[in-house]
Design an enzyme around this catalytic site. Structure first.
Site, mmCIF file in Angstrom:
data_model
loop_
_atom_site.group_PDB
_atom_site.id
_atom_site.type_symbol
_atom_site.label_atom_id
_atom_site.label_comp_id
_atom_site.label_asym_id
_atom_site.label_seq_id
_atom_site.Cartn_x
_atom_site.Cartn_y
_atom_site.Cartn_z
ATOM 1 N NE ARG A 80 -1.480 5.358 1.035
ATOM 2 C CZ ARG A 80 -0.643 5.192 2.055
ATOM 3 N NH1 ARG A 80 0.293 4.261 2.013
ATOM 4 N NH2 ARG A 80 -0.726 5.965 3.114
ATOM 5 C CG ASP A 81 -7.220 7.323 0.229
ATOM 6 O OD1 ASP A 81 -8.120 6.698 -0.352
ATOM 7 O OD2 ASP A 81 -7.336 7.768 1.389
ATOM 8 C CB SER A 134 -5.163 6.518 3.259
ATOM 9 O OG SER A 134 -5.645 5.995 4.465
ATOM 10 C CG ASP A 173 -9.480 1.885 -1.253
ATOM 11 O OD1 ASP A 173 -10.141 0.850 -1.128
ATOM 12 O OD2 ASP A 173 -9.323 2.708 -0.344
ATOM 13 C CE1 TYR A 214 -3.946 2.068 0.321
ATOM 14 C CE2 TYR A 214 -3.292 2.643 2.549
ATOM 15 C CZ TYR A 214 -4.137 2.798 1.471
ATOM 16 O OH TYR A 214 -5.180 3.702 1.544
ATOM 17 C CG ASP A 234 -11.156 3.451 8.971
ATOM 18 O OD1 ASP A 234 -10.385 2.539 8.615
ATOM 19 O OD2 ASP A 234 -12.246 3.239 9.547
#
Ligand code: BGC
Length: 394
Positions: A121-122, A128, A167, A116, A349
């Site tokens: 990212r995200d 995140s 994701d 990850y 989260d």
């Protein structure tokens, strides 16, 4: 990590399954590692042979958490520490968690690891957002994936299950209109294919993230979703150790609640995947058509309580959640290899601090627990709730 504010989201179902209750309260005696190289056969369900390892990183987080708990919650927390959970290598620096974790794994267990750290990212959320920026793909390859591959090669006697980039590809399917996702798309596709190709080692079994039923389960998303994932598999050269998908990662959907949590919504007719069991089966068929291996592992770590989310797409520290079905290869569905705990319950989260750079509005919603710390940080109050709301109970 989050699930996207995709235009077409939503679903769920309840915890089911009969639970095996453990009563162990202390770490198990360390069994021996394998004495020879492990070779995982990706044409079989390896979870029938290997149990998900309960790693010491999570155990230490829990040991610390226990210090400030009442006795009854503490006793249950010690049981949680014995449940197999994935280790997240969410930054280059956190690759340091990998080697000590490998060293703990007995021969009849498998270490679960989440890959990850994609550039950008995200992309559809903020909580995140990672360390690598769009354009830093060379760094992702050489300083992240190659290093992890080197460690896996160094320890051929340890079985390792990988969940690849939660994701990322689902966001490309449903959030391609979000600028950050548009900018990240090429790097995600190249990066995921590179990960699949480079980490294709005999002691590894790989699953690519496929969101959840409320995400790619919509009628209009099934085919494009399957094609997007299959493209990565093909671009990676159809790696031998690739087994299929991971669903519900860090998610909340029940395995087989029927009717599903959101099935009375007016748009439910556009989504037949009202629980993860249906999603695994329905999306699995689409994957098969798209030419990709389609077995699944399903994160049941935090899906013990249903009926909590105001909307299916709400993903941040959902209030009232409880630990769910324990890791098991007993799913009752051939396509579903195993229930696993991917998200370590108790890690946040996303932050609820609206002044933080990574504040995402989903973490300020009324069904999101507040206050909450940054993504990945320990969230003591939330952990205690997960324990006390667990279903099956601890
Ligand atoms: C965070 C990661 C963390 C993971 C597991 C993600 O939401 O972004 O930093 O490792 O959750 O808790």
């Amino acid at each position: 990590m989050k699930f996207s504010q995709s235009t077409l989201l939503w679903l769920a179902a309840t915890a089911a399954a009969a639970p095996s209750k453990t009563s162990q309260e202390s770490p198990r005696a360390v069994a021996a590692a394998c004495s020879s190289a492990v070779s995982l056969d990706a044409s079989t369900n390896i979870w029938k042979k290997y149990k998900l390892h309960a790693n010491n990183f999570y155990r230490k987080e829990i040991e610390e958490a226990v210090l400030t708990m009442d006795a009854s919650t503490a006793a249950k927390a010690k049981e949680v520490a014995n449940v197999g959970t994935f280790v997240w290598l969410d930054t280059i620096a956190n690759i340091a968690k990998f080697e000590p974790a490998i060293a703990e794994v007995p021969c009849d267990e498998i270490l679960g690891v989440v890959i990850y750290d994609l550039p950008g990212r995200d992309c559809a959320a903020k909580a995140s957002n990672g360390e690598l920026k769009v354009g830093e793909l060379p760094k992702y390859k050489t300083e992240y994936i190659d290093v992890i591959a080197g460690l896996i090669k160094k320890y051929p006697n340890t079985a390792i299950a990988l969940v690849i980039e939660p994701d990322s590809l689902p966001n490309l399917v449903t959030n391609s209109d979000v600028t950050a996702c548009k900018n990240s798309a090429a790097g995600y596709r190249d990066g995921v294919a590179y990960a699949l190709k480079t980490l294709n080692l005999p002691n590894v079994i790989m699953y690519i993230d496929a969101g959840h039923g409320g995400w790619l389960g919509w009628d209009a998303n099934l085919k494009p979703g399957a094609q997007e994932l299959a493209k990565a598999y093909t671009a990676a050269g159809k790696p031998k150790q690739f087994r299929g998908i991971a669903t519900n990662v860090a998610g909340w959907n029940a395995w087989d609640l029927s009717p599903g949590e959101f099935s009375s919504k007016s748009d439910a007719k556009y989504n037949a995947c009202q629980n993860e069991k249906t999603y695994v089966t329905t999306f699995g068929a689409a994957l098969k058509t798209a030419g990709m291996p389609n077995h699944a592992i399903v994160d049941t770590g935090r899906n013990g309580v249903q009926g909590l989310r105001e909307e299916w797409g709400n993903w941040c520290n959902v209030k009232g959640a409880g630990f769910g079905i324990r890791p098991s290869a007993d799913t009752g569905v051939e396509l579903a290899d195993a229930f696993v705990w991917v998200k370590p319950g108790g890690e946040s989260d996303g932050t609820s601090d609206s002044s933080a750079v990574r504040f995402d509005s989903f973490c300020g919603k009324s069904d999101a627990y507040q206050p909450s710390p940054e993504a990945g940080q320990w969230h003591q109050a939330y952990f205690e709730d997960l324990i006390n709301n667990a279903n099956p109970a601890f």
